[in-house]
Each structure stands twice: as structure tokens, then as C-alpha cells.
Design a protein around this motif. Structure first.
Motif, PDB file in Angstrom:
ATOM      1  N   PRO A  68       0.825  -1.210   0.000  1.00 33.57           N
ATOM      2  CA  PRO A  68       0.000   0.000   0.000  1.00 33.57           C
ATOM      3  C   PRO A  68       0.858   1.259   0.000  1.00 33.57           C
ATOM      4  CG  PRO A  68      -0.739  -1.558   1.681  1.00 33.57           C
ATOM      5  CD  PRO A  68       0.572  -2.063   1.177  1.00 33.57           C
ATOM      6  N   LEU A  69       0.367   2.292  -0.654  1.00 36.62           N
ATOM      7  CA  LEU A  69       1.089   3.561  -0.715  1.00 36.62           C
ATOM      8  C   LEU A  69       1.051   4.251   0.645  1.00 36.62           C
ATOM      9  CD1 LEU A  69      -0.329   4.875  -4.113  1.00 36.62           C
ATOM     10  CD2 LEU A  69       2.006   4.075  -3.699  1.00 36.62           C
ATOM     11  N   GLY A  84      -4.712   1.649   2.095  1.00 39.80           N
ATOM     12  CA  GLY A  84      -4.894   0.410   1.350  1.00 39.80           C
ATOM     13  C   GLY A  84      -4.754   0.558  -0.141  1.00 39.80           C
ATOM     14  N   THR A  85      -4.480   1.784  -0.628  1.00 36.11           N
ATOM     15  CA  THR A  85      -4.371   2.034  -2.065  1.00 36.11           C
ATOM     16  C   THR A  85      -3.031   1.557  -2.607  1.00 36.11           C
ATOM     17  OG1 THR A  85      -5.841   3.953  -1.921  1.00 36.11           O
ATOM     18  CG2 THR A  85      -4.424   3.816  -3.850  1.00 36.11           C
ATOM     19  N   ARG A  86      -3.060   0.874  -3.739  1.00 31.69           N
ATOM     20  CA  ARG A  86      -1.837   0.471  -4.446  1.00 31.69           C
ATOM     21  C   ARG A  86      -1.557   1.391  -5.636  1.00 31.69           C
ATOM     22  NH1 ARG A  86       0.367  -4.864  -3.678  1.00 31.69           N
ATOM     23  NH2 ARG A  86      -0.340  -5.579  -1.644  1.00 31.69           N
ATOM     24  N   ILE A  87      -2.622   1.891  -6.284  1.00 24.27           N
ATOM     25  CA  ILE A  87      -2.465   2.808  -7.420  1.00 24.27           C
ATOM     26  C   ILE A  87      -3.378   3.999  -7.182  1.00 24.27           C
ATOM     27  CG2 ILE A  87      -2.607   3.106  -9.909  1.00 24.27           C
ATOM     28  CD1 ILE A  87      -2.254   0.139 -10.253  1.00 24.27           C
ATOM     29  N   CYS A  88      -2.791   5.196  -7.149  1.00 22.79           N
ATOM     30  CA  CYS A  88      -3.534   6.426  -6.873  1.00 22.79           C
ATOM     31  C   CYS A  88      -3.306   7.420  -8.005  1.00 22.79           C
ATOM     32  CB  CYS A  88      -3.081   7.031  -5.550  1.00 22.79           C
ATOM     33  SG  CYS A  88      -3.918   8.575  -5.092  1.00 22.79           S
ATOM     34  N   GLY A  89      -4.380   8.040  -8.487  1.00 22.86           N
ATOM     35  CA  GLY A  89      -4.281   9.068  -9.518  1.00 22.86           C
ATOM     36  C   GLY A  89      -4.628  10.437  -8.952  1.00 22.86           C
ATOM     37  N   ILE A 108      -7.497   4.017  -7.633  1.00 22.51           N
ATOM     38  CA  ILE A 108      -7.731   3.122  -8.769  1.00 22.51           C
ATOM     39  C   ILE A 108      -7.710   1.657  -8.361  1.00 22.51           C
ATOM     40  CG2 ILE A 108      -6.789   2.372 -10.996  1.00 22.51           C
ATOM     41  CD1 ILE A 108      -5.912   5.265 -11.437  1.00 22.51           C
ATOM     42  N   ALA A 109      -6.734   1.259  -7.547  1.00 26.86           N
ATOM     43  CA  ALA A 109      -6.639  -0.147  -7.151  1.00 26.86           C
ATOM     44  C   ALA A 109      -6.150  -0.240  -5.714  1.00 26.86           C
ATOM     45  CB  ALA A 109      -5.701  -0.913  -8.081  1.00 26.86           C
ATOM     46  N   GLY A 110      -6.685  -1.233  -4.992  1.00 30.09           N
ATOM     47  CA  GLY A 110      -6.289  -1.437  -3.602  1.00 30.09           C
ATOM     48  C   GLY A 110      -7.326  -2.253  -2.867  1.00 30.09           C
ATOM     49  N   GLU A 111      -7.141  -2.352  -1.555  1.00 27.97           N
ATOM     50  CA  GLU A 111      -8.074  -3.077  -0.698  1.00 27.97           C
ATOM     51  C   GLU A 111      -8.976  -2.073   0.017  1.00 27.97           C
ATOM     52  OE1 GLU A 111      -8.656  -6.198  -0.485  1.00 27.97           O
ATOM     53  OE2 GLU A 111      -6.967  -7.025  -1.613  1.00 27.97           O
ATOM     54  N   HIS A 145      -8.028  -4.367  -9.206  1.00 29.62           N
ATOM     55  CA  HIS A 145      -9.323  -3.714  -9.040  1.00 29.62           C
ATOM     56  C   HIS A 145      -9.414  -3.054  -7.664  1.00 29.62           C
ATOM     57  CE1 HIS A 145      -9.683  -7.207 -11.732  1.00 29.62           C
ATOM     58  NE2 HIS A 145     -10.588  -6.522 -12.396  1.00 29.62           N
ATOM     59  N   GLY A 146     -10.608  -2.677  -7.301  1.00 33.84           N
ATOM     60  CA  GLY A 146     -10.870  -2.200  -5.945  1.00 33.84           C
ATOM     61  C   GLY A 146     -11.346  -0.773  -5.852  1.00 33.84           C
ATOM     62  N   GLY A 147     -10.785   0.138  -6.648  1.00 30.14           N
ATOM     63  CA  GLY A 147     -11.100   1.545  -6.505  1.00 30.14           C
ATOM     64  C   GLY A 147     -12.427   1.949  -7.100  1.00 30.14           C
ATOM     65  N   LYS A 148     -12.951   3.071  -6.596  1.00 30.86           N
ATOM     66  CA  LYS A 148     -14.131   3.713  -7.166  1.00 30.86           C
ATOM     67  C   LYS A 148     -13.934   5.226  -7.125  1.00 30.86           C
ATOM     68  CE  LYS A 148     -17.915   0.411  -6.466  1.00 30.86           C
ATOM     69  NZ  LYS A 148     -19.289   0.235  -5.919  1.00 30.86           N
ATOM     70  N   TYR A 149     -14.487   5.911  -8.119  1.00 28.68           N
ATOM     71  CA  TYR A 149     -14.462   7.369  -8.102  1.00 28.68           C
ATOM     72  C   TYR A 149     -15.856   7.900  -8.419  1.00 28.68           C
ATOM     73  CZ  TYR A 149     -13.429  12.237  -8.836  1.00 28.68           C
ATOM     74  OH  TYR A 149     -13.432  13.598  -8.736  1.00 28.68           O
ATOM     75  N   PRO A 150     -16.416   8.708  -7.486  1.00 31.35           N
ATOM     76  CA  PRO A 150     -15.901   9.044  -6.149  1.00 31.35           C
ATOM     77  C   PRO A 150     -15.766   7.807  -5.264  1.00 31.35           C
ATOM     78  CG  PRO A 150     -17.734  10.474  -6.788  1.00 31.35           C
ATOM     79  CD  PRO A 150     -17.698   9.364  -7.778  1.00 31.35           C
TER      80      PRO A 150
END
Length: 337
Positions: A68-69, A84-89, A108-111, A145-150
Motif C-alpha cells: 500500500p502507498l 490500502g491504495t496500491r495505485i492512486c491518480g 484506482i486499485a487497492g483493498e 481492481h478495488g477503486g471507485k471514483y468518487p
């Protein structure tokens, strides 16, 4: 009684937390092939720079394939992705004559099981077996997978597809030490002014923007809506995506690795199942003793007396073994003739 149930509930959560670790960057396996991407761990950034009149839009994607970042100290809480984020934009906007600011933060992706119930659910595809691979490329495709926006249940689902491409000449970590940035973004706004002054009627003519990832082997491909998901596509050239490299230690590619990580997976599941069986036995036995006999405290636990006597049993056993060893050395008190 409530304290006992709370303790048992805490124990039951331990296996769930172990199984929640769904991505092991040191052991990625697809189609009987393994890859070790451990050396690519740590936060890495890649950019998408676009001209959105009258501003410059720089979307910075930060990725850590191995964990995780961490929070960045120079950014506020609203400019960070959730834990828990692995990929953040992060979408930065640079208006003409003003400092840049963060307009969007996209996990974008994480738990995110605690936030909206989505997990990373990684999927691996051997590049040689992927559809459309007519050039015989070698490597692995990782889908996260995992992320949602918002970042809420009603948000648009996010997905990342990273193509790790075999290139034996590079590690994949080149170019990140000297990170480029948009310096003096107002200068690019002045380009638009000069273009307007020249009476250029071609609206599609855009100023040349810098390539912030020029010397990196991690490249941005696209970020757009694909079906029900917004999909980030990246390509990462590295020698660790070559087949057969995972059989060697990351620190010394020429030395064979001892052991196999597949046996560790079996051992982990064996411990988890054994733990659950013991916990179920204790819970059922406690419930039975409470309802049938009205037991309290230690009497709730099945074989509670035996459990309490374990320290004394161990002590007596140790004393017995020590006594036998001393008796054997003294030959029962008699000297040899």
C-alpha cells in the motif's frame, strides 16, 4: 461471558486479515510460469500531460506493486488516496498565471473492503497466451481492481491493467531518481497567447508539452472508460518480466533459489484451517457448557482444568527428563570397578 465472546471474535478475525493479502509481488504465477517483481517495489510515478484550454492538466499516477502507498507529507489529507491504495491518480490543474492545484484524487486499485466492500482481486495472464499477441512478446499482465471514483459505493469502478514486458537490458527502475516536473507552467500558458497573437486558426494545434516520463521504462498508455469501468493501462519494461528469472534470487540472478513458495501457500492454509477448527471447538464447547450447565469463567472452556494445568505438566515433564539424565550420568551412585 461477553468478554469471552469478544476474545473469540478477535481470534477469528486473524485468519481473515492473513487471507486479505491477495497480491504477493515476489510470487506471481500464470500458466505454470512464475515472476518475481519484488525489485520493482516502492512508489513509482507516471504521468498523463494534456492541454485542456485554458489550462494544463497533469494526471500523476503513483503505483506500488508490492504494498500500500504511504501518505505523502507535503500533501493535505484531501489530496491523498485512502489507506490500502496500491495505485492512486491525482489530477493537477495548472491555469494560466496561477499555481497548480489538485482537482481530483482517484483511488484506482487497492483493498477497500471497509469503505465500499471491494477488494483488489488481482488477475494474472501470461503475455504469450494473451489475445492479440502476434509478436510473441514475453511477460505477464497484472489486472488490479478495488477503486471507485468518487470513493463511495455509487462511484464508478476503477481498474488497472499493467503489462510487464520482458526486456533483458533494463531493470525497470531507471529514470525514477531524477523525476521531472512541470516547471513554470505559466510559460505554457504564454504559448497560447503567442499562438493567438499569430492569428493561428487551427484549433487543433497544441503547444509542445514536456514528456515527464522520457527516461522511464514505465509508460502511460491510456486512462478511459471501458464498459462499466474506468481503466488505467500501463506498460512496464523490465528484465524481471522475463520467464525463468523468478527461479533465481532477486539479488543474484545467476544463483538458483532454494525452496519453493508454493509449499508456503499450502502451509499457510493448513495453519488457517487448523486455527478455525480449534476456534470452532472452543466456541461450541463454551456455548454448550453455558446453556447446559450454566458454567462461568474458566468452566466455560472445554477441558479448562487441563488447560490450566499445562504449565505444571510441562514443568513436571521437564523435571522428570532432567532427573533421568542426571541419574544416567551418576550410574545410580556406584563407581565403576
Amino acid at each position: 461471558m461477553p468478554s469471552v465472546w469478544r476474545s473469540v471474535s478477535t481470534l477469528l478475525l486473524l485468519p481473515a486479515s492473513i487471507s486479505a493479502v491477495t497480491l504477493d509481488c515476489s510470487h506471481i504465477r500464470a500458466d505454470k510460469q512464475s515472476w518475481n517483481l519484488e525489485k520493482l517495489g516502492g512508489p513509482k510515478t507516471v504521468h498523463r500531460v494534456r492541454w485542456e484550454r485554458p489550462s494544463i492538466e497533469n494526471t500523476t499516477f503513483t503505483i506500488d506493486i508490492c504494498g500500500p502507498l504511504e501518505k505523502e507529507k507535503d500533501l493535505s489529507k484531501d489530496e491523498q488516496c485512502t489507506s490500502g491504495t496500491r495505485i492512486c491518480g491525482r489530477e493537477w490543474d495548472y491555469p494560466r498565471g496561477r499555481d497548480g492545484f489538485v482537482k481530483k484524487v482517484i483511488p484506482i486499485a487497492g483493498e477497500y473492503s471497509a469503505t465500499h466492500g471491494r477488494g483488489m482481486e488481482p488477475k494474472y495472464t501470461r503475455l504469450k497466451d494473451s489475445t492479440g499477441n502476434t509478436e510473441g512478446k514475453e511477460g505477464v499482465i497484472v489486472e488490479l481492481h478495488g477503486g471507485k471514483y468518487p470513493n463511495e459505493r455509487s462511484g464508478t469502478p476503477q481498474k488497472a491493467i499493467i503489462e510487464f514486458l520482458c526486456d533483458k537490458s533494463v531493470t525497470g527502475n531507471e529514470g525514477f531518481d531524477n523525476e521531472k516536473a512541470l516547471t513554470h507552467p505559466a510559460d505554457y500558458g504564454m504559448m497560447e497567447e503567442r499562438r493567438d497573437d499569430d492569428n493561428n486558426d487551427d484549433d487543433d494545434d497544441e503547444p509542445d508539452l514536456p514528456d515527464l516520463d522520457e527516461y522511464k521504462n514505465l509508460k502511460f498508455i491510456s486512462y478511459k472508460q471501458e464498459g462499466d469501468n474506468e481503466v488505467l493501462r500501463l506498460r512496464w519494461k523490465t528484465k524481471f518480466a522475463c520467464e525463468g528469472v523468478a527461479k533465481n534470487k532477486p539479488s543474484d540472478p545467476d544463483t538458483p533459489e532454494k525452496g519453493s513458495s508454493s509449499s508456503w501457500g499450502f502451509f499457510t492454509w493448513f495453519i488457517i484451517i487448523l486455527f478455525l477448527l480449534i476456534a470452532a471447538y472452543i466456541i461450541f464447547g463454551s456455548w454448550l457448557n453455558y446453556n447446559r450447565y450454566g458454567a462461568r469463567g474458566w468452566d466455560l472452556i472445554p477441558h479448562g482444568d487441563t488447560i490450566r494445568d499445562i504449565p505444571y505438566i510441562v514443568k513436571d515433564f521437564g523435571s522428570s527428563v532432567a532427573g533421568r539424565m542426571q541419574g544416567g550420568e551418576s550410574r545410580g551412585g556406584y563407581s565403576a570397578v
